[in-house]
Motif scaffolding. Structure first.
Motif, short mmCIF file in Angstrom:
data_model
loop_
_atom_site.label_atom_id
_atom_site.label_comp_id
_atom_site.label_asym_id
_atom_site.label_seq_id
_atom_site.Cartn_x
_atom_site.Cartn_y
_atom_site.Cartn_z
N PRO A 121 0.78 -1.24 0.00
CA PRO A 121 0.00 0.00 0.00
C PRO A 121 0.81 1.29 0.00
O PRO A 121 1.85 1.40 0.66
CB PRO A 121 -0.82 -0.11 1.29
N LEU A 123 -0.07 5.34 0.75
CA LEU A 123 -1.06 6.22 1.37
C LEU A 123 -0.73 7.66 1.00
O LEU A 123 0.35 8.16 1.30
CB LEU A 123 -1.02 6.04 2.89
N MET A 143 -7.53 7.15 -7.10
CA MET A 143 -8.54 6.52 -6.23
C MET A 143 -8.97 5.17 -6.79
O MET A 143 -9.38 4.30 -6.04
CB MET A 143 -9.75 7.44 -6.07
N LYS A 146 -5.10 0.17 -7.85
CA LYS A 146 -4.85 -0.83 -6.81
C LYS A 146 -3.77 -0.35 -5.86
O LYS A 146 -2.78 0.25 -6.28
CB LYS A 146 -4.39 -2.14 -7.44
N HIS A 147 -3.96 -0.66 -4.59
CA HIS A 147 -2.97 -0.43 -3.54
C HIS A 147 -2.73 1.04 -3.23
O HIS A 147 -1.76 1.38 -2.55
CB HIS A 147 -1.65 -1.14 -3.84
N PHE A 149 -4.26 4.41 -1.41
CA PHE A 149 -5.21 4.83 -0.39
C PHE A 149 -4.99 6.31 -0.10
O PHE A 149 -3.93 6.86 -0.39
CB PHE A 149 -5.03 3.99 0.88
N ALA A 175 -5.24 6.21 9.08
CA ALA A 175 -5.31 5.84 7.66
C ALA A 175 -4.23 4.83 7.31
O ALA A 175 -4.44 3.95 6.48
CB ALA A 175 -5.19 7.09 6.79
N ALA A 179 -4.87 1.25 5.65
CA ALA A 179 -4.20 0.87 4.40
C ALA A 179 -3.46 -0.45 4.56
O ALA A 179 -3.45 -1.29 3.66
CB ALA A 179 -3.25 1.98 3.95
N LYS A 183 -7.72 -1.40 3.42
CA LYS A 183 -8.98 -0.65 3.45
C LYS A 183 -8.73 0.85 3.37
O LYS A 183 -7.72 1.35 3.86
CB LYS A 183 -9.74 -0.97 4.74
N GLN A 184 -9.70 1.54 2.78
CA GLN A 184 -9.69 2.99 2.73
C GLN A 184 -10.39 3.52 3.98
O GLN A 184 -11.53 3.16 4.24
CB GLN A 184 -10.41 3.50 1.48
N GLN A 186 -12.61 5.74 6.10
CA GLN A 186 -13.79 6.52 5.74
C GLN A 186 -14.20 7.42 6.91
O GLN A 186 -13.94 7.08 8.05
CB GLN A 186 -14.95 5.58 5.37
N MET A 188 -13.73 9.50 3.40
CA MET A 188 -12.55 10.02 2.71
C MET A 188 -12.67 11.53 2.53
O MET A 188 -11.68 12.25 2.59
CB MET A 188 -12.39 9.36 1.34
#
Length: 191
Positions: A121, A123, A143, A146-147, A149, A175, A179, A183-184, A186, A188
């Motif tokens: 990930p 971020l 957004m 993949k991967h 955040f 966050a 990540a 997961k993102q 929220q 966002m």
């Protein structure tokens, strides 16, 4: 995240450095092994917000490590699997555009490319005066990637700078944990 390896990359949104550095300290205090990475602009540019050498010194004191600021230093991130998570805070409109287009011509963009090759990930903590303007398409592309955040963000001055968006940097640790779990965090978009 004790024992986890974190790349913490900073780009040239100099006005946010005073809000980002305390979050770097919090991550370090939480047990992250923090490797600082600076874009060429962040590493060399003196501004009204401070001298580059002073920021570099402060960052190296927080992390206990030398700042990586060249492509040569960040390229091994991928082949050697050096990081578990890469945070880019602040992530400027310039860096977001390069990432959206797959360009890897700075220490930060190559760090992201190298890290993503391992399906790990990244971020992003947005800080750009053009997030709701031309940069919006690049944020949208990222957004969907993949991967990738995002740290929750909001308009920072809607009356005077209606296109400007800045991440809530105090949410970086939360966050980052999300990540790492794929997961993102929220919401966002913050009010």
């Amino acid at each position: 995240m004790s024992g986890k390896r974190l790349g913490f990359a900073m780009c040239g949104s100099f006005c946010t450095f005073h809000r980002v550095l305390p979050e770097m300290e919090r991550l370090k205090a939480a047990g992250w092994d923090v490797q600082p990475i600076l874009s060429p602009a962040a590493y060399t540019t003196d501004t009204r917000f401070g001298k580059a050498a002073d920021f570099v010194g402060q960052i190296e004191k927080i992390t206990g490590k030398p700042v990586w600021h060249t492509i040569y230093e960040t390229e091994p991130i991928g082949p050697k699997k050096l990081l578990d998570l890469l945070v880019v805070a602040p992530a400027t409109g310039n860096t977001l555009a390069k990432l959206a287009l797959g360009l890897a011509d700075t220490s930060v963009t190559l760090a992201c490319k190298a890290h993503l090759r391992n399906a790990r990930p990244v971020l992003l903590a947005v800080s750009t005066n053009d997030a709701l303007g031309t940069a919006a398409k690049n944020i949208g592309v990222l957004m969907h990637a993949k991967h990738m955040f995002f740290v929750p963000m909001r308009q920072d001055a809607p009356e005077s700078k209606p296109n400007s968006v800045v991440a809530d940097f105090t949410k970086i640790p939360e966050a980052a944990a999300a990540a790492m779990a794929g997961k993102q965090l929220q919401p966002m978009l913050l009010a």
